[in-house]
Design an enzyme around this catalytic site. Structure first.
Site, mmCIF file in Angstrom:
data_model
loop_
_atom_site.group_PDB
_atom_site.id
_atom_site.type_symbol
_atom_site.label_atom_id
_atom_site.label_comp_id
_atom_site.label_asym_id
_atom_site.label_seq_id
_atom_site.Cartn_x
_atom_site.Cartn_y
_atom_site.Cartn_z
ATOM 1 N N SER A 14 0.801 -1.227 0.000
ATOM 2 C CA SER A 14 0.000 0.000 0.000
ATOM 3 C C SER A 14 0.831 1.274 0.000
ATOM 4 O O SER A 14 0.327 2.338 0.344
ATOM 5 C CB SER A 14 -0.921 0.005 1.221
ATOM 6 O OG SER A 14 -0.162 -0.053 2.406
ATOM 7 N N LYS A 65 -5.565 2.432 9.689
ATOM 8 C CA LYS A 65 -4.737 3.498 9.090
ATOM 9 C C LYS A 65 -5.349 4.877 9.325
ATOM 10 O O LYS A 65 -4.639 5.844 9.648
ATOM 11 C CB LYS A 65 -4.593 3.241 7.588
ATOM 12 C CG LYS A 65 -3.750 2.020 7.249
ATOM 13 C CD LYS A 65 -3.698 1.789 5.755
ATOM 14 C CE LYS A 65 -2.848 0.577 5.403
ATOM 15 N NZ LYS A 65 -2.789 0.330 3.949
#
Length: 811
Positions: A681, A724
């Site tokens: 990511s 996140k």
């Protein structure tokens, strides 16, 4: 040819019948007269002092025999003495003179008279050499027979050795040694002395063979009897000793039999155990095999073959129990409530196997205990971490030394019912070695079609596991063998957000530790801002284990203060945390004070939760080398290469020299190099940092981003968005750039983060760059204002939002 001397004479003599015996010439015998005719004949002969004819009956027990029931050869004898016994019978002592062949019988008034030819055959010179040889052979055969017949007197053998007449020797031996009366009659009917002695030798040999066989049989019987008597004697001694010690083997055998009969189990199991019990009872005291059998029976009797508990199918009550025991974990609770609802509609529902996957400390093990409580089932835990032997699961065969059942059957024995909730803890920590693969043994346990007849090697009988509810736990998918994973329904447990940790601390951890340390609500209190301080600066974890340890430490400090200072209460605020727990153990993750060129705020998902992952890029004069530092894994290094290739394709659009990959060296770095980093990511973050460094345009400090990139510039979806975004909110970020495909995950994001962050969906890398990059002509005044005010404002919003949110719920 031998020479004979024959004498013959016709006589008419009264007949006396013999029963079970035979009279021989020149041999005295004593017998009882058995019938009336013979009694009358004996009296008539005694009165006239004449001879009688002794004839044997063909069948024993026939006391009223007719002439046709008598043999045709008899013995002429003289009555030497007669004696009347007290019971009225007559006993005669007679001596035989010669053989007689009966021609006919005649009936007189009281007895029978026989017309017979009295015949005597004598050998000249006693038969010569042949006669001597036959007599020696006869003596030898007699010695062998006498050896096997201790009842025969040695005097008979000595008397036989003193006889030198062939015919007389044969008659003497036949009269005293032969047992059957028909054998004696066979010798009597031989008039020729040679034939008589040869017939006797044949009968003696036959008798010797029989006697040898009988002797062998008797010897074997005696040996067995001696052994049995010895064993019986020893057993009786053992019984007495055991009675003195209070350990009676018979009572033990009866006790086991009673227990087996009373225990509810399948009939085939009961029959086999009863046979084993009988086998053990026959074994010597202290036998190792008997101990093995007793141990096997004990363990089989402890198993709950047909005992079970009734499930609680009250969904409302079960939900109340689950909510009281755990905050969060909504997916797990919902799945259990669904199971109970189906169970209410279909009571025979079986074979439910769940697998809870999540990082350490998120409550996988404790939720299993709560599920058992909610369902009213027994709870038993089986730890699989480090198990490397198949026998640990399936057990050892009972023939091995120190054998025992496997962990599954041991768990069933501990549970005491055949439908418990069995927790297979740490199923991803199974290992394998030369002793086998334990995961293959678990396949039968976790297979809905096979576990109804699970066989443990030690138990040996099929056991039904289909009523059990199996719940497995694991930290990650990677460690679970694929065949096992295919048999389970996987439920993923996420990392706890900050707000969830605070809720768990207030509702569960603090009351638990207060009770453990003897504190009450009046004597001890932790404020909400103190909890926020502990979560932010003293723990960094996916679960709440370290948080519980810190709360326990505060309870100990408070208990000490209460005892030493005699205070009535202790209240811990955010200012007191450092005094009790020491200086902050963790530095806060904060965004930079100014907008920087080539530095981008990335977001990462770790086992401890979400984290800020800064990516820094430096452009240096060189020859086109790409350097990556910061313990980047293979996936992140590939993302770096993709980012460089993508920037080359966009170079003209953003005013980047198209030959930068030849004339410049690129250094990509992720700070905290000691911490390994990997994942798919970081592509968007690296691309943005590259473009910023190559164009000289700064990146907005209050923006964070996540997403993978393709060579076509597409922003690809990622995982762990909930964690996140919480890390971005904690660090003071105001805007988060996420892949457009992840907009569907916003519902799962923590409400606190969702309310205070702006989410920008990005489909192309151009969407990311337009939001993140500032123009190069931005005024310094704006940067200065942002650097001075934004961190303070962000921190105030962060703390006040959490406190206000907790207060709104009345916590």
């Amino acid at each position: 040819m031998p020479e004979y001397i024959e004498k013959a004479e016709n006589l008419s003599l009264p007949v006396v019948m013999l029963e079970g015996t035979v009279a021989f010439p020149s041999v005295k015998i004593s017998f009882e007269v058995v019938d009336e005719n013979s009694l009358a004949a004996a009296k008539a002969a005694a009165d006239t002092n004449s001879f009688v004819l002794l004839v044997a009956a063909k069948e024993i027990g026939n006391t009223e025999a007719a002439p046709e029931d008598l043999y045709k050869i008899g013995t002429v004898a003289k009555i030497k003495q007669s004696l009347k016994t007290p019971d009225g019978t007559l006993r005669l002592i007679v001596e035989g003179y010669s053989r007689a062949s009966i021609l006919q019988y005649r009936q007189t008034d009281d007895y029978y008279v026989a017309d017979a030819i009295c015949k005597t055959v004598v050998l000249k010179d006693n038969g010569g050499v042949k006669g001597e040889a036959l007599m020696r052979e006869a003596i030898s055969a007699l010695e062998e027979v006498v050896h096997f017949l201790p009842a025969v007197s040695q005097d008979i053998l000595l008397a036989a050795k003193g006889i030198y007449n062939v015919g007389l020797l044969a008659d003497f031996i036949a009269s005293n040694v032969l047992i059957k009366h028909d054998d004696k009659q066979m010798v009597l009917e031989c008039f020729d002395p040679f034939t008589r002695l040869e017939t006797l030798l044949m009968l003696l040999e036959k008798e010797a063979v029989i006697l040898r066989c009988e002797s062998d049989i008797q010897r074997q019987v005696r040996e067995r009897l001696n052994k049995n008597q010895k064993d019986f004697y020893l057993r009786e001694q053992i019984k007495v000793i055991q009675e003195e010690l209070g350990d009676d083997a018979d009572s033990e055998e009866k006790e086991y039999k009673s227990r087996i009969v009373k225990t509810k189990m399948p009939s085939e199991v009961k029959e086999k155990l009863l046979k084993e019990n009988e086998k053990a009872a026959k074994m010597p005291f202290g036998s190792a095999e008997a101990n093995v059998i007793r141990n096997h029976i004990d363990i089989c009797l402890e198993l709950p073959w047909e005992k079970k508990t009734n499930d609680r199918v009250d969904i409302a009550k079960a939900k109340k129990i689950l909510d009281a025991d755990h905050d969060g974990l909504e997916k797990v609770k919902e799945r259990i409530l669904e199971f109970l609802a189906v169970k209410q509609l279909a009571p025979d529902l079986k074979n439910q196997i769940l697998c809870l996957v999540g990082p350490p400390g998120v409550g996988k093990t404790s939720i299993a205990s709560s599920i058992a409580h909610a369902m009213n089932r027994k709870y038993v835990r089986v730890s699989l971490g480090g198990v490397r032997d198949e026998a640990d699961i399936r057990g050892h065969r009972k023939t091995y030394v120190a054998s025992m059942p496997g962990r599954i059957m041991t768990a069933m024995s501990r549970a005491g019912v055949n439908n418990p909730l069995i927790l297979l803890d740490e199923i991803d920590k199974l290992t394998r070695d030369a002793h086998g693969d334990p995961s293959s043994a678990l396949l039968e346990v976790l297979d809905a079609e096979q576990n109804k007849s699970f066989r443990d090697h030690f138990i040996e009988f099929p056991f039904d596991l289909s009523d059990c509810l199996f719940i497995a736990t694991a930290n990650s998918y990677e460690g679970i063998p694929r065949p096992l994973l295919d048999r389970m329904e996987v439920i993923e447990l996420k990392i706890y957000t900050k707000r969830e940790k605070l809720e768990i601390a207030k509702n569960h951890l603090i009351p638990k530790q207060m009770k453990r340390h003897g504190l009450t609500k009046r004597s001890f209190k932790i404020t909400d801002d103190a909890l926020v301080e502990i979560v932010d600066f003293y723990t960094r974890e996916a679960g709440v284990r370290n948080l519980e340890r810190e709360i326990a430490s505060l309870c100990r400090k408070a208990a000490k203060a209460l005892v030493e200072t005699e205070k009535k209460s202790v209240t811990v605020t955010s200012k007191d945390v450092e005094k009790y727990l020491g200086v902050r153990k963790l530095l806060p993750e904060r965004i930079s004070d100014e907008n920087e060129v080539g530095a981008v705020n990335g977001l990462a998902y770790t086992e401890l939760g979400g984290d800020m992952l800064k990516i820094e890029v430096a452009i240096l004069d060189g020859t086109g080398k790409i350097e990556t530092t910061g313990s980047l894994g293979d996936v992140m290094q590939e993302s770096a290469k993709i980012a460089v290739s993508l920037v080359r394709s966009l170079a003209a659009e953003y005013g980047i020299p198209t030959d930068f990959y030849k004339t410049k060296d690129i250094h990509i770095h992720a700070p905290q190099g000691a911490v390994p980093k990997d994942g798919p990511s970081a592509g968007v973050t690296m691309t943005t940092a590259l473009v910023s460094a190559l164009t000289g345009r700064p990146v907005r400090r209050d923006i964070a981003m996540t997403g993978e990139i393709s060579l076509r510039g597409n922003v690809l979806a990622i995982g762990g968005l909930k964690e996140k975004t919480m890390a971005a909110y904690t660090a003071g970020v105001k805007k988060v750039l996420i892949p457009e495909a992840n907009m569907r995950d916003l519902a799962e994001i923590d409400p606190l983060a969702r309310e205070n962050l702006v989410f920008v969906p990005c489909r192309k890398i151009s969407d990311v760059l337009s939001e993140a990059l500032l123009p190069t002509t931005e005024t310094k005044a704006r940067e200065t204002l942002t650097a001075e005010k934004l961190p303070q404002i962000s921190n105030e919003i962060h703390t006040n939002s959490i406190t206000a949110n907790l207060s709104t719920k009345g916590r």
